[in-house]
Scaffold this motif. Structure first.
Motif: not given
Length: 295
Positions: A199-205, A220-229, A235-244
């Motif tokens: 999310d570029h708009a900061g809504m996640m924060i 949030f040092p990691l940003l991508t527009e792709s949910h798959v990425v 899954r690679q242990g880089a950070a925390i993510g949110i998903l259904d």
């Protein structure tokens, strides 16, 4: 009306319209699924029939001339009328066989739709399905899709929608990443954690902080527009993510972060154009998707 005075081809007018909206012949050719040379000949043919120059080349792109800019609005009205005609005709179709286009986000298109579409194909082999992956809302009024799976209710009056349920979004990470954080047990313990944002708009924060996490942009040092990425980074242990949770809980590579933390809830809506609702094929797929997603 003097029909004899109309001396241009609609296909050429459509070529002009799409080229103007895409900004280049190559982009328009991709949008229409035709060869760029064919499209170029159609635009040139329209210029000859109308006796005006519609585009001038600027670098690698095209720019509308004053004449092209003036004519664009008229052609755009023609395009919208053609779209309405196509919608109305498809809405009257009672044939169950044929094609249908479904739009969904990367997450749903990858994890939820494939088994549903496979079941649909077994039951209705005459229906061909195209899945459009779009993390933005597809424009159903402009025929970018027939049916869309969305997480918000549409406000356009010419769209129909059915809420098929609510989804719970949960925080996930690998067990190793949680161990590196010292096995956090309270929301405030995540102030030192790193997250992947889509999310570029900061809504996640803002959403996370409603849960008492107290995060800033530095989390949030990691940003991508792709949910798959995003999910692969988690899954690679880089950070925390949110998903259904239906998708995240099924992945053995990750676990819930703060399992007792209240999930973020969001709705799941099926949306279609109102006129398409009268099509037997669209109605069949719409109802089938609604039933399967409710499961």
């Amino acid at each position: 009306m003097d029909w004899r005075s109309i001396k241009f081809d609609w296909n050429k007018a459509r070529a002009f319209l799409v080229t103007a909206e895409e900004g280049s012949l190559s982009g328009a050719a991709r949008a229409l699924g035709v060869a760029q040379t064919t499209l170029g000949r159609q635009v040139e043919g329209l210029e000859g029939e109308l006796g005006v120059v519609l585009f001038e080349r600027v670098g690698r792109g095209l720019s509308l001339t004053p004449s092209g800019l003036e004519l664009l609005e008229h052609v755009r009205e023609m395009g919208e009328a053609a779209g309405r005609l196509s919608l109305a005709a498809q809405g009257q179709s009672q044939a169950l066989e044929g094609s249908i286009c479904i739009s969904a986000s990367e997450t749903y298109a990858t994890a939820l739709l494939p088994p549903i579409i496979a079941k649909l194909r077994r039951l209705e082999p005459g229906i061909q399905v195209e899945i459009v992956v779009a993390n933005h809302a597809s424009d159903l009024r402009r025929r970018e899709a027939d049916i869309a799976v969305r997480n918000f209710r549409p406000t356009e009056p010419d769209l129909i929608a059915r809420k098929v349920g609510d989804a719970a979004a949960v925080l996930y990470a690998t067990p190793d990443y949680i161990a590196r954080l010292g096995h956090p047990s309270r929301p405030e313990d995540l102030k030192v954690a790193e997250f992947v944002s889509v999310d570029h708009a900061g809504m996640m924060i803002k959403a996370f902080n409603l849960l008492g996490l107290g995060l800033t942009e530095e989390n949030f040092p990691l940003l991508t527009e792709s949910h798959v990425v995003m999910w692969e980074l988690v899954r690679q242990g880089a950070a925390i993510g949110i998903l259904d949770s239906l998708i995240g809980d099924a992945d053995p590579a990750v676990v819930r972060v703060l399992p007792e933390l209240e999930p973020l809830m969001f709705p799941i809506w099926l949306v279609a154009h109102r006129e398409l609702a009268t099509s037997r094929r669209i109605r069949r797929v719409f109802d089938f998707l609604a039933d399967e997603l409710k499961r």
